[in-house]
Design a protein around this motif. Structure first.
Motif, PDB file in Angstrom:
ATOM      1  N   ARG A   1     -15.606 -14.803   8.954  1.00 56.84           N
ATOM      2  CA  ARG A   1     -15.544 -13.524   9.642  1.00 56.84           C
ATOM      3  C   ARG A   1     -14.178 -12.873   9.544  1.00 56.84           C
ATOM      4  NH1 ARG A   1     -20.027 -11.809   8.881  1.00 56.84           N
ATOM      5  NH2 ARG A   1     -21.728 -12.495  10.214  1.00 56.84           N
ATOM      6  N   MET A   2     -13.176 -13.675   9.557  1.00 53.66           N
ATOM      7  CA  MET A   2     -11.844 -13.086   9.578  1.00 53.66           C
ATOM      8  C   MET A   2     -11.418 -12.690   8.172  1.00 53.66           C
ATOM      9  SD  MET A   2     -11.173 -12.995  12.667  1.00 53.66           S
ATOM     10  CE  MET A   2      -9.518 -12.377  12.493  1.00 53.66           C
ATOM     11  N   MET A   3     -10.857 -11.541   8.084  1.00 56.11           N
ATOM     12  CA  MET A   3     -10.309 -11.111   6.796  1.00 56.11           C
ATOM     13  C   MET A   3      -9.187 -12.068   6.401  1.00 56.11           C
ATOM     14  SD  MET A   3     -11.518  -8.411   5.259  1.00 56.11           S
ATOM     15  CE  MET A   3     -10.172  -7.674   4.383  1.00 56.11           C
ATOM     16  N   PRO A   4      -9.086 -12.370   5.173  1.00 54.27           N
ATOM     17  CA  PRO A   4      -7.954 -13.205   4.749  1.00 54.27           C
ATOM     18  C   PRO A   4      -6.654 -12.467   4.946  1.00 54.27           C
ATOM     19  CG  PRO A   4      -9.067 -12.284   2.841  1.00 54.27           C
ATOM     20  CD  PRO A   4      -9.907 -11.927   4.032  1.00 54.27           C
ATOM     21  N   ASP A   5      -5.605 -13.256   4.999  1.00 55.50           N
ATOM     22  CA  ASP A   5      -4.292 -12.617   5.077  1.00 55.50           C
ATOM     23  C   ASP A   5      -4.143 -11.635   3.937  1.00 55.50           C
ATOM     24  OD1 ASP A   5      -3.775 -14.124   7.239  1.00 55.50           O
ATOM     25  OD2 ASP A   5      -2.671 -15.683   6.138  1.00 55.50           O
ATOM     26  N   GLU A   6      -3.731 -10.459   4.285  1.00 59.30           N
ATOM     27  CA  GLU A   6      -3.605  -9.431   3.264  1.00 59.30           C
ATOM     28  C   GLU A   6      -2.588  -9.886   2.239  1.00 59.30           C
ATOM     29  OE1 GLU A   6      -2.659  -5.891   5.257  1.00 59.30           O
ATOM     30  OE2 GLU A   6      -4.577  -5.773   6.307  1.00 59.30           O
ATOM     31  N   PRO A   7      -3.017  -9.979   1.007  1.00 59.78           N
ATOM     32  CA  PRO A   7      -2.104 -10.497  -0.013  1.00 59.78           C
ATOM     33  C   PRO A   7      -0.972  -9.535  -0.284  1.00 59.78           C
ATOM     34  CG  PRO A   7      -4.075  -9.624  -1.046  1.00 59.78           C
ATOM     35  CD  PRO A   7      -4.307  -9.549   0.448  1.00 59.78           C
TER      36      PRO A   7
ATOM     37  N   ASP B   1      10.465   1.883   1.645  1.00 55.18           N
ATOM     38  CA  ASP B   1      11.306   1.016   2.480  1.00 55.18           C
ATOM     39  C   ASP B   1      10.708   0.852   3.877  1.00 55.18           C
ATOM     40  OD1 ASP B   1      13.019   0.673   0.405  1.00 55.18           O
ATOM     41  OD2 ASP B   1      14.555   2.062   1.128  1.00 55.18           O
ATOM     42  N   LEU B   2      10.182   1.931   4.432  1.00 55.33           N
ATOM     43  CA  LEU B   2       9.540   1.821   5.745  1.00 55.33           C
ATOM     44  C   LEU B   2       8.289   0.955   5.669  1.00 55.33           C
ATOM     45  CD1 LEU B   2       9.913   5.443   7.177  1.00 55.33           C
ATOM     46  CD2 LEU B   2      11.406   3.479   7.494  1.00 55.33           C
ATOM     47  N   ASP B   3       7.573   1.005   4.541  1.00 50.93           N
ATOM     48  CA  ASP B   3       6.432   0.104   4.363  1.00 50.93           C
ATOM     49  C   ASP B   3       6.899  -1.342   4.328  1.00 50.93           C
ATOM     50  OD1 ASP B   3       4.575   2.133   4.301  1.00 50.93           O
ATOM     51  OD2 ASP B   3       4.666   2.387   2.126  1.00 50.93           O
ATOM     52  N   LEU B   4       8.042  -1.580   3.709  1.00 59.41           N
ATOM     53  CA  LEU B   4       8.558  -2.944   3.629  1.00 59.41           C
ATOM     54  C   LEU B   4       8.932  -3.481   5.009  1.00 59.41           C
ATOM     55  CD1 LEU B   4      10.785  -2.789   0.421  1.00 59.41           C
ATOM     56  CD2 LEU B   4       8.603  -3.963   0.705  1.00 59.41           C
ATOM     57  N   VAL B   5       9.371  -2.614   5.917  1.00 58.68           N
ATOM     58  CA  VAL B   5       9.686  -3.075   7.270  1.00 58.68           C
ATOM     59  C   VAL B   5       8.463  -3.705   7.905  1.00 58.68           C
ATOM     60  CG1 VAL B   5      10.336  -2.321   9.584  1.00 58.68           C
ATOM     61  CG2 VAL B   5      11.550  -1.414   7.615  1.00 58.68           C
TER      62      VAL B   5
ATOM     63  N   PHE C   1       8.622  -7.807   7.771  1.00 58.83           N
ATOM     64  CA  PHE C   1       9.173  -8.236   9.052  1.00 58.83           C
ATOM     65  C   PHE C   1       8.129  -8.225  10.175  1.00 58.83           C
ATOM     66  CE2 PHE C   1      12.724  -6.396   6.654  1.00 58.83           C
ATOM     67  CZ  PHE C   1      13.573  -7.494   6.600  1.00 58.83           C
ATOM     68  N   ILE C   2       7.518  -7.089  10.429  1.00 66.07           N
ATOM     69  CA  ILE C   2       6.649  -6.986  11.601  1.00 66.07           C
ATOM     70  C   ILE C   2       5.420  -7.887  11.467  1.00 66.07           C
ATOM     71  CG2 ILE C   2       5.262  -5.416  12.992  1.00 66.07           C
ATOM     72  CD1 ILE C   2       7.186  -3.196  12.305  1.00 66.07           C
ATOM     73  N   LYS C   3       4.685  -7.739  10.358  1.00 61.58           N
ATOM     74  CA  LYS C   3       3.472  -8.556  10.198  1.00 61.58           C
ATOM     75  C   LYS C   3       3.780 -10.047  10.080  1.00 61.58           C
ATOM     76  CE  LYS C   3       0.405  -5.023   8.299  1.00 61.58           C
ATOM     77  NZ  LYS C   3      -0.415  -4.607   7.134  1.00 61.58           N
ATOM     78  N   PRO C   4       4.773 -10.456   9.278  1.00 55.09           N
ATOM     79  CA  PRO C   4       5.093 -11.896   9.240  1.00 55.09           C
ATOM     80  C   PRO C   4       5.515 -12.466  10.591  1.00 55.09           C
ATOM     81  CG  PRO C   4       6.003 -10.804   7.330  1.00 55.09           C
ATOM     82  CD  PRO C   4       5.490  -9.726   8.218  1.00 55.09           C
ATOM     83  N   LEU C   5       6.214 -11.684  11.389  1.00 50.31           N
ATOM     84  CA  LEU C   5       6.599 -12.188  12.716  1.00 50.31           C
ATOM     85  C   LEU C   5       5.374 -12.438  13.574  1.00 50.31           C
ATOM     86  CD1 LEU C   5       9.758 -10.084  13.694  1.00 50.31           C
ATOM     87  CD2 LEU C   5       9.636 -12.558  13.379  1.00 50.31           C
ATOM     88  N   ARG C   6       4.400 -11.557  13.503  1.00 48.92           N
ATOM     89  CA  ARG C   6       3.188 -11.736  14.301  1.00 48.92           C
ATOM     90  C   ARG C   6       2.305 -12.859  13.769  1.00 48.92           C
ATOM     91  NH1 ARG C   6       2.307  -5.276  14.971  1.00 48.92           N
ATOM     92  NH2 ARG C   6       3.199  -5.059  17.061  1.00 48.92           N
ATOM     93  N   ALA C   7       2.336 -13.069  12.459  1.00 52.58           N
ATOM     94  CA  ALA C   7       1.458 -14.078  11.860  1.00 52.58           C
ATOM     95  C   ALA C   7       2.115 -15.434  11.734  1.00 52.58           C
ATOM     96  CB  ALA C   7       1.000 -13.602  10.478  1.00 52.58           C
ATOM     97  N   ALA C   8       3.386 -15.545  12.050  1.00 56.06           N
ATOM     98  CA  ALA C   8       4.099 -16.810  11.841  1.00 56.06           C
ATOM     99  C   ALA C   8       3.483 -17.937  12.653  1.00 56.06           C
ATOM    100  CB  ALA C   8       5.570 -16.643  12.212  1.00 56.06           C
TER     101      ALA C   8
END
Length: 1398
Positions: free
Chosen positions: A314-320, A369-373, A377-384
Motif C-alpha cells: 500500500r505504501m508508495m516506495p521511497d521516492e527515488p 536549489d530550493l528543490d534541493l532543500v 534536508f527536509i524529507k531525509p530528516l523526516r524519513a530518517a
C-alpha cells in the motif's frame, strides 16, 4: 524505486507455462503472447506492461465472436496490427513507466473483448467519427457524463455523477486515461513564437490533469497519498509517444512538466468542426501502479496469498532520487538566435537579451536549489530511521529552521513559469519582462519578508542543534557530499533566498540600462525595481525585529533601514523624532530579551543542575524570592513589543504615534510592577546571602556573566532591569514630546502617559521602603553572632517581624571604675527583642557580636530616663546584674582614668530593667539628650505595640476558677479584715488542683491547700466548699474511671471515693464509704504520679528510706472499689480512714533508685524518673533503665556539667523521634538515643522554671514572676503571662481524661491538633488585696487573695508560632507554600531513631 505489485500464479512466477522470463527493460527473452488464467501479467516496477486483464474466475468466459472483434477494432486482434509508428523513444528504454504492448499471439483466443463484464475493454477505436463521440460510445462510456469535466475542479471534490462515471473507468488502462485527458485538459489560446494557438494546452496542463485523475485513484483504491508528479509525467510521455497529441511546432522534444511547449489534439485544429478529420487511434497500455489484484479471495482487510499482491504494497516506495537524465537540458544560459537575427539588432538589445536570458537561467538554478532543500534536508530528516532529531522536536525544528522556504519555492516557480511563457511567446526577442517581475514582487511581499526576517533565528537554531547533536552534524556532512548539493552546506541554502532577493534590483537595473528609450518595458522595470527594493526594506525591518538585538542586524538603527533620499526629505525634527521612537522600540526588544534570559540563563540551569547548585528543598523558594513575578512582566512586555512591531511594520519608516500602545501597556502591567519592584531588595539580599554561603552558586553566577546574552552583567543587574526601565520610558517619551510638532496628537497623549508613569513610581515607594527594612532585618539576623551556648531564636525571619530603631549607645565597664575605657554598643530594637551588640567588620562584612542576652520586650521596663548627664570617663556602675534598686551615686572624678581629659564628654544615662533570670538594671549612655529622648520614645512605642500584639495574638488566655476563696496573710500590715465563707480564717497557699466530671455529669474542680481540699463547680468561686479537713495538702488526683480521689497530705497518701465527698444523691451506695490510706504510717511519701501503662491504670508513689528513694506501684481493683462498705466501725475509721491494709489497690511492683528524685512521668511504654542524674527511662517489666541525656561523650562535658547543676522538671515529645528535656534553666532536644539532636543544643528559659506543664504543642514554664509559653518543636517563645507569685497547681496529669495524651504525627505537631480544653491550672496572688466589709479579728495583717485560674487555648487571629505583629503591608501577602517573601529558616538537625521507645 516503486514496489512491484505483481504476483505469480500456479504456473510460475508470472504465470508463464514455458517458464521463460521476459525482461521488458533490456529486451531479453520474448514477451508472453497471452496471460494464463488466474495470473496477472508481469508488472515490472515503473512500467506499463501488456494490457491483458484477467477476469479472475477459474473458468474463463467463452471466446468472443471474431466478427465482434473485427467490428470493434477493424481487425481480428484487439489492437492494431502495426504499432511501429508508436514505439517508445530510445530515452524511455532504461526505465519508462509505460511499455507498449507487443502483438498478440493468434494461438489463444482474445479475452479482452469480454473484459467489459468488469472493466471497459481497452480496444483500438474505429475510424474517426464526425463529432468525436464514437470513441466513447465504442468504449461503452456515456458522452453526457463528461460534460461536467470541462473545468478542472478540486481533486477530491467529486459529485455523485462523477462517482457513477468512475465505476466504468479503469485507470490502469492507458486508453481510459487518454479519454479522460481529452475531456478534462484545460484548453486555451497559447502563444509560441508570436503565433497564437487556440484550444491548445501546455505540458504542465497535461501532467496536472493526469495527476488529478490518478492521485484520487491511488488514494481511494490503493490507500496511497502522494504529490509526486513523475508518474503522471511518464504517462503523459507515453501518450505523446503514441501521438495522442502533438507539439504545435513539431519540435520533437520530450514532454516536460512545464509551460515551455504548447500542445494540441489533432481534431482540435481550427476548422475541425466543418471538415472530416482523420481521428487518431487511442493509445493502449497498462499502468502497473494502478492495477488491482485479480484474486477473488483478496480484500482490503485480508490480502491474498501472493507475495507481490498490490494490496500488500500500500505504501508508495521511497521516492527515488531523480534519474540523472530525466529530460533534455535546456540552454537558456546561451542565447541561441539565428545569426541573421542578431545582425539586425543593436548591441544594447543584444546585451539586454543576454541579461534577460541570464536572469532566466539564474532563476531556474535558484528554483532547483530550493528543490534541493526539500529533497536533501527536509524529507531525509523526516524519513530518517533512526531519527536524526527526536520526533517530538523534529517538526518544530523544521518549522524554525526552514520556515516558509517551500512557499518561496512556489512563488519563484510561478515567476519562472511566467518567464518561460514570456520567452515562449516572444522568442527569439523578449520585448517585455518588467511586468512579470512587478507581478512577482507583489507575490513576494507575502513570503520573502517573513523568511528573511526569520533567518537569524533559523541560523541560531541550526547552530544550536549542530553544537548539541552529533547525529545532526553527521547528517549535514553526509548531505554536503551528495553530488546534487554541489558541496554547498545547509547554511548556504538557507541564506540563498536573501542573497537572491538582493540580486533582483542589480539585474533589473542592468536590463533597464540596456532598454531603449521609449520602450514601455522601461517603466515596468523601474516600478519593479522600486517594488523589490521596498520589499528588501520590509525584509530588513523584519530581520531586525526577529534578531531581538543579536547579531549585526540586531544593531541596526533607524537610519540603517531608511534610504538616504528619504531621510533627507524629512524635516530634521521629524527624523530625530523617528530615531527616538526607534530607540524606544529597540530598547523594548532588548528588555524583553533580558526578561527571557531570566528563564534561559538562570532558572532552567538551576533546576536542571546535577548535582544541584542550590539544595532542592530551598530552590523553589529561592527562585520565587529572586525572580518573583517576572513571568507577568514578560507576558505584558511581549504583548507591548508585538504591538510596537505591528505599528512599525505598518507605518515604517515614519511612525505617527506609539503613545496609545504604551499607555495601554502601562495600565495592564501596573499591578505586576507594584509587586515586582518592592521585591527587589529581597531578591538582592537572597542573591548576596546565597553567594556568600554557596560556593557552587557563586561559580554559577560567574559563569553566567561570561554568557554573551548577559552583556557582562551579573544576576543582580538582570533582576534590577525592570526598575530603570520605567524611568527610561519617562525619559524617552519626554524626548519624543520635545520633537513633536505642536499640532500633533502626541502633544496631548504623552503628558497623560507621563503622569501614569510617575504615579506608578510613587506607588512603589512604600513597598520598596518596607522591603528594604525587611532586608535590613534579615541582614542583622544573618550577622548576629552569639556566644557559645547563649543563642536565642528571636524569630527574625518571620515575615511580620520589624526593626523599630537602631543606634549607638555607650556602656561603662562592669567594674564601674572607668579604668578600662567605655564600650560602644550598637543597640537593635526589634518589635519583640532589644539586642545589645558590639560591631566587628571583616572582609567587608559587619558582624554583630551579642554582648548581653537579648531582652524580650514583654520583660522590659523603663526605669530612669531623667538622670542628669555625666562626663564620659566618670566611674558609674553601668550594669547591675540582678539589681533591685537604682544605680549607685557617681564615682568621684578623681577616680577617673588618666585618659579622661581627652575622653571627657557629656553623656546622658538611661536605665532599663530586665525582669528575666539573667536580668537586672542596665544603665546605658547616649551622646545627647535628644538621642536619649528618641530612645525613650522608641522603647515606649515598641513596648506598647508589643502589649497590643500579645493581647490580640495570645496563645492562652486566663479563665478564672476562683478569685477570693483562698486567702493568705500579707507581709504588710493593713487596716482591713479578710474573710472567706463566713469563717474569718486563712486557707494557706493553694498547692494543687484537678478538674473532673462526676458520674452524673457535674463538671467540678478540686483545689488543695494548706488547710484542706475544696470542691466546687468550675468557674463559680462561690460554689467552693471544703470537703476534706486535711493539713498540708500538696498533691491530688482523680481516677474518674474508678471514682477514686487521691490526696497527698502531710506526707501520707489517701484514697477517697468521690461519692463520699460530693454524693450525687443521698441514697448513693458509696456515700458512707470511709477513705483508705495507701501509705503506711511510717512511710514518708514525697510525691505520687498517676498514669496508664500498657492498658493498666497505675499509681506510683515515692517514699524515702534513708538514702534510697523507694517506689511502690499500685493498681486499682475494680471489684473491691465497687463493694459496699460493710466493715465494722473501728478506731481507725473514726479518724477518717480505713485499716492500713489496702483493699482498693493491690501492689503491682516495688523498686528503688539510689539518687534523689523529683517526679515521675508516664511515657508510652515506659516511665521516666526525674532525678539528679537526669532522666532515668525505666521499663517496669524488667526494671531495665537508661539515663538521658548521654554523658559519655567528652565533647558534651560542658553540657553534662550544666545538666548536673540544674533540676529536671519535665520531658515532652517534640515529634515522633525527638524529645524536649526541660530543666529549670534551659531545655535540651535529644533523640531516642538520648543524644542532643540539634546543632544549637539548648534553649535558655527567660526565667527560672519551678514547674513545667504540657499542653500540646506548647510547653508552659512557671517562674514565680511569669508564665513562659514556648512551642515544643521550635523552642521559640510564644507568649509571656506576667503575675505575682505564680505557681502551677495542675500540669495536666492526675486526671483520667488526660492520661492518654496525643502524640505528634509524621509532620510533627500542627496547629489544628491543639486541644481546646484547659489542661493546665495555675495560681497567682491578686494584684490588689480585697478589703473586708466587716470588723472581725485581723491578727494585725492584711489578707491577699489567691487567683486560681485555668489556661484555655485561644483561636488566634494570627499564627501563634511566635510573637509578631500583624502585617499592615499590602506588598507582602501571606505566604502560600514556597512562595514566600522571607528566606526559609535554617534547617535543624533531625532526630535519630533510637533504641528506647517512649
Amino acid at each position: 524505486m516503486p514496489v512491484p505489485n505483481n504476483y505469480g500464479g500456479e504456473n510460475g512466477m508470472y504465470g508463464n507455462p514455458s517458464g521463460s522470463q521476459w525482461n521488458g527493460r533490456n529486451g531479453a527473452g520474448s514477451p508472453p503472447a497471452v496471460r494464463p488464467t488466474g495470473a496477472q501479467a508481469p508488472q515490472i516496477p515503473g512500467y506499463i506492461v501488456h494490457p491483458v486483464a484477467d477476469t479472475g474466475p477459474p473458468v474463463p468466459p467463452p471466446p468472443p465472436p471474431p466478427e465482434l472483434v473485427k467490428m470493434l477494432t477493424g481487425s481480428a486482434y484487439p489492437f492494431p496490427p502495426s504499432n511501429a509508428h508508436r514505439q517508445s523513444p530510445p530515452y524511455l528504454t532504461p526505465g519508462p513507466a509505460l511499455h507498449n504492448p507487443p502483438p498478440r499471439s493468434s494461438s489463444r483466443p482474445n479475452l479482452d473483448a469480454y473484459d467489459n463484464q468488469y472493466l471497459k475493454s481497452d480496444v483500438a477505436p474505429p475510424p474517426p467519427a464526425k463529432d468525436g463521440q464514437d470513441i466513447k460510445s465504442k468504449l461503452g462510456l456515456n458522452p453526457e457524463d463528461f460534460d461536467e469535466y470541462e473545468d478542472e475542479d478540486d481533486l477530491y471534490e467529486y459529485s455523485d455523477s462523477e462517482d457513477a462515471e468512475d465505476r466504468f473507468v479503469n485507470f490502469s488502462l492507458l486508453s481510459h486515461i487518454a479519454m479522460r485527458l481529452r475531456d478534462k485538459v484545460p484548453r486555451g489560446t497559447h502563444v509560441k513564437g508570436g503565433i497564437p494557438y487556440p484550444r491548445a494546452f501546455t505540458g504542465k496542463d497535461i501532467v496536472s490533469t493526469i495527476q488529478g485523475q490518478i492521485q484520487r485513484e491511488l488514494l481511494i483504491n490503493h490507500g496511497i497519498s502522494t504529490n509526486d508528479r513523475r508518474i503522471a509525467l511518464q504517462i503523459a510521455r507515453s501518450l505523446q509517444s503514441q501521438l495522442f497529441f502533438y507539439e504545435v511546432e513539431w519540435g520533437g522534444r520530450v514532454l516536460e512538466d512545464g509551460v515551455e511547449d504548447v500542445y494540441m489534439f489533432l481534431d482540435d485544429e481550427e476548422g475541425a468542426s466543418d471538415a472530416r478529420i482523420e481521428k487518431e487511434e487511442l493509445p493502449t497500455g497498462v499502468i502497473t501502479m494502478l492495477t488491482k489484484c485479480y484474486s477473488s479471495d483478496c480484500s482490503e482487510e485480508q490480502p491474498c496469498y501472493a507475495y507481490l499482491c498490490p494490496r500488500k504494497q500500500r505504501m508508495m516506495p521511497d521516492e527515488p532520487t531523480p534519474e540523472p537524465v530525466v529530460a533534455v537540458k535546456r540552454t537558456e544560459n546561451d542565447w541561441e538566435v539565428p545569426e541573421e537575427v542578431i545582425n539586425t539588432l543593436p548591441s544594447s538589445e543584444i546585451n539586454r537579451q543576454t541579461i534577460i536570458h541570464k536572469v532566466i537561467s539564474k532563476e531556474k538554478q535558484y528554483v532547483e536549489d530550493l528543490d534541493l532543500v526539500e529533497s536533501l534536508f527536509i524529507k531525509p530528516l523526516r524519513a530518517a530511521d533512526p531519527p536524526v532529531i527526536h520526533p517530538d522536536r523534529l517538526e518544530d525544528f523544521i518549522e524554525e529552521v526552514f520556515g516558509n522556504i517551500l512557499d518561496l519555492r512556489e512563488c519563484n516557480r510561478r515567476l519562472l513559469e511566467n518567464l518561460y511563457v514570456r520567452q515562449r511567446e516572444q522568442a527569439p526577442i523578449i520585448q517585455r519582462i518588467g511586468d512579470v517581475f512587478l507581478d512577482a514582487a507583489t507575490e513576494f511581499r507575502l513570503a520573502y519578508p517573513i523568511y528573511v526576517g526569520h533567518l537569524p533565528l533559523a541560523e541560531k537554531r541550526m547552530k544550536d542543534e549542530t553544537d548539541n547533536n552529533v547525529e545532526f552534524r553527521m547528517f549535514l556532512e553526509h548531505s554536503a557530499r551528495n553530488p546534487d548539493s554541489r558541496r554547498i552546506d545547509l547554511r548556504h541554502f538557507l541564506t540563498r533566498p536573501s542573497e537572491h532577493l538582493q540580486k533582483y534590483p542589480v539585474l533589473l537595473e542592468a536590463i533597464h540600462k540596456e532598454t531603449a528609450e521609449g520602450n514601455p518595458d522601461g517603466d515596468f522595470l523601474s516600478e519593479s525595481i522600486q517594488a523589490i527594493k521596498n520589499l528588501q526594506t520590509v525584509a530588513q525591518l523584519l530581520t531586525f525585529q526577529s534578531a531581538m538585538g543579536k547579531g549585526p542586524t540586531g544593531k541596526f538603527e533607524w537610519h540603517n533601514l531608511v534610504s538616504e533620499e528619504y531621510r533627507t526629505s524629512l524635516p530634521k525634527k521629524e527624523a530625530k523624532r523617528q530615531m527616538i521612537i526607534f530607540e524606544l522600540i529597540k530598547g523594548e526588544m532588548a528588555y524583553v530579551k533580558d526578561l527571557e534570559s531570566f528563564e534561559t540563563m538562570y532558572i532552567r540551569p538551576l533546576c536542571a543542575a546535577d548535582p544541584p547548585i542550590i539544595p532542592p528543598q530551598r530552590l523553589e523558594s529561592f527562585i520565587q524570592d529572586v525572580f518573583h513575578n517576572y513571568k507577568q512582566l514578560l507576558f505584558h512586555h511581549r504583548k507591548l513589543l508585538e504591538t510596537l512591531h505591528e505599528i512599525q511594520r505598518e507605518q515604517h519608516p515614519v511612525i505617527r504615534s506609539i503613545a496609545e500602545a504604551i499607555l495601554d501597556a502601562f495600565l495592564n502591567f501596573r499591578e505586576a510592577y507594584l509587586e515586582y519592584v518592592p521585591n527587589y531588595p529581597i531578591a538582592a539580599y537572597r542573591i548576596d546571602e546565597e553567594m556568600a554561603n554557596n560556593v557552587s552558586f557563586k561559580a554559577f553566577v560567574d559563569q553566567c556573566v561570561r554568557n554573551p546574552d548577559a552583556h557582562k552583567l551579573d544576576i543582580k543587574s538582570f533582576i534590577n532591569r525592570p526598575i530603570p526601565r520605567l524611568l527610561r520610558y519617562e525619559l524617552l517619551l519626554k524626548s519624543i514630546l520635545d520633537e513633536t510638532p505642536p499640532e500633533h496628537e502626541d502633544q496631548d497623549a504623552i503628558p497623560q502617559l507621563l503622569e501614569v508613569i510617575k504615579s506608578l513610581g510613587k506607588e512603589t515607594e512604600p513597598g520598596v521602603a518596607s522591603a528594604k527594612q525587611k532586608v535590613e532585618l534579615w541582614r542583622y539576623n544573618a550577622n548576629l553572632v552569639f556566644k557559645t551556648g547563649e543563642h536565642v531564636d528571636m524569630d527574625l525571619l518571620n515575615e511580620n517581624r520589624s526593626l523599630i530603631h537602631t543606634g549607638k549607645l555607650l556602656r561603662q565597664p562592669d567594674t564601674g571604675l572607668g579604668l578600662e575605657g567605655w564600650t560602644e554598643l550598637f543597640v537593635l530594637l526589634f518589635d519583640n527583642y532589644l539586642v545589645m551588640t558590639k560591631t566587628k567588620e571583616r572582609d567587608g562584612v559587619t558582624r554583630y557580636n551579642v554582648n548581653r542576652r537579648p531582652i524580650p520586650l514583654d520583660l522590659l521596663t523603663l526605669a530612669n530616663f531623667t538622670d542628669p548627664p555625666t562626663q564620659r570617663g566618670t566611674g558609674i556602675i553601668g550594669f547591675n546584674r540582678g539589681a533591685k534598686h537604682a544605680a549607685e551615686p557617681p564615682v568621684p572624678a578623681a577616680m577617673s582614668s588618666a585618659d579622661s581629659a581627652t575622653d571627657s564628654k557629656a553623656v546622658y544615662p538611661l536605665t532599663i530593667h530586665y525582669n528575666g533570670r539573667m536580668g537586672g538594671l542596665y544603665t546605658l549612655y547616649a551622646d545627647s539628650a535628644q538621642i536619649r529622648a528618641e530612645w525613650k520614645q522608641k522603647l515606649e512605642e515598641a513596648i506598647g505595640l508589643r502589649k497590643v500584639v500579645q493581647e490580640s495574638n495570645r496563645v492562652f488566655e486566663i479563665d478564672t476558677l476562683s478569685t477570693d476563696t483562698f486567702l493568705v496573710p500579707s507581709m504588710l500590715a493593713g487596716p482591713s479584715n479578710p474573710s472567706w465563707n463566713n469563717e474569718n480564717t486563712f486557707t494557706g497557699k493553694v498547692t494543687c488542683s484537678v478538674p473532673f466530671t462526676t458520674a452524673d455529669g457535674r463538671a467540678l474542680v478540686a483545689i488543695g491547700c494548706a488547710e484542706g481540699v475544696w470542691i466546687g463547680f468550675r468557674h463559680d468561686s462561690r460554689s467552693m466548699r471544703r470537703v476534706l479537713h486535711l493539713k498540708q495538702v500538696s498533691q491530688c488526683a482523680m481516677l474518674e474511671d474508678f471514682g477514686i480521689f487521691l490526696v497527698l497530705a502531710d506526707r501520707s497518701l489517701f484514697a477517697y471515693h468521690i461519692e463520699a465527698l460530693v454524693p450525687s444523691s443521698p441514697q448513693s451506695v458509696h456515700t458512707s464509704q470511709t477513705p483508705q490510706k495507701l501509705s503506711k504510717n511510717s512511710e514518708n511519701v514525697h510525691f505520687f504520679s498517676v498514669g496508664n501503662l500498657n492498658g493498666r491504670t497505675l499509681v506510683v508513689y515515692m517514699k524515702k528510706n534513708r538514702l534510697d528513694n523507694v517506689f511502690r506501684v499500685l493498681e486499682p481493683v475494680v471489684d473491691n472499689i465497687n463493694e459496699r462498705n460493710r466493715a465494722p466501725a473501728s478506731l481507725g475509721s473514726r479518724f477518717g480512714f480505713r485499716s492500713q491494709r489496702s483493699e482498693w489497690f493491690r501492689v503491682y511492683r516495688d523498686f528503688f533508685l539510689p539518687s534523689e528524685t523529683f517526679d515521675l512521668l508516664f511515657l508510652k511504654a515506659k516511665i521516666a524518673i526525674l532525678c539528679t542524674k537526669g532522666f532515668e527511662i525505666m521499663d517496669l517489666t524488667d526494671f531495665r533503665s537508661a539515663t538521658v541525656p548521654q554523658r559519655d561523650d567528652t565533647r558534651m562535658e560542658r553540657l553534662a556539667r550544666r545538666c548536673e547543676s540544674c533540676k529536671p522538671i519535665g520531658m515532652f515529645r517534640s515529634n515522633e523521634d525527638e524529645f524536649l528535656l526541660c530543666y529549670d534553666e534551659f531545655g535540651l532536644y535529644v533523640n531516642r538515643h538520648g543524644d542532643p539532636s540539634r546543632s544549637i543544643m539548648t534553649v535558655e528559659w527567660e526565667g527560672t522554671a519551678e514547674k513545667a506543664a504540657w499542653h500540646p504543642p506548647y510547653v508552659l514554664l512557671f517562674d514565680t514572676r511569669f508564665i513562659e509559653i514556648r512551642h515544643v518543636e521550635t523552642g521559640r517563645l510564644a507568649q509571656i503571662i506576667p503575675g505575682n507569685d505564680v505557681r502551677c497547681i495542675w500540669d495536666g496529669r492526675g486526671s483520667s481524661s488526660n492520661m492518654n495524651l496525643t502524640t505528634p504525627g509524621p509532620d510533627g505537631w500542627t496547629e489544628n491538633g491543639v486541644n481546646q480544653e484547659a489542661r493546665v491550672h495555675g495560681v497567682m496572688n491578686a494584684p490588689e488585696a480585697p478589703k473586708s466589709s466587716g470588723m472581725g479579728p485581723q491578727r494585725g495583717s492584711r489578707a491577699i487573695a489567691q487567683h486560681v485560674f485555668e489556661l484555655v487555648p485561644t483561636v488566634p487571629l494570627y499564627l501563634p508560632g511566635s510573637l509578631h505583629s500583624p502585617s499592615n503591608s499590602a506588598y507582602f501577602p501571606p505566604s502560600n507554600g514556597p512562595a514566600s517573601n522571607s528566606p526559609p529558616h535554617s534547617p535543624r538537625m533531625g532526630p535519630v531513631n533510637g533504641r528506647w521507645g517512649m
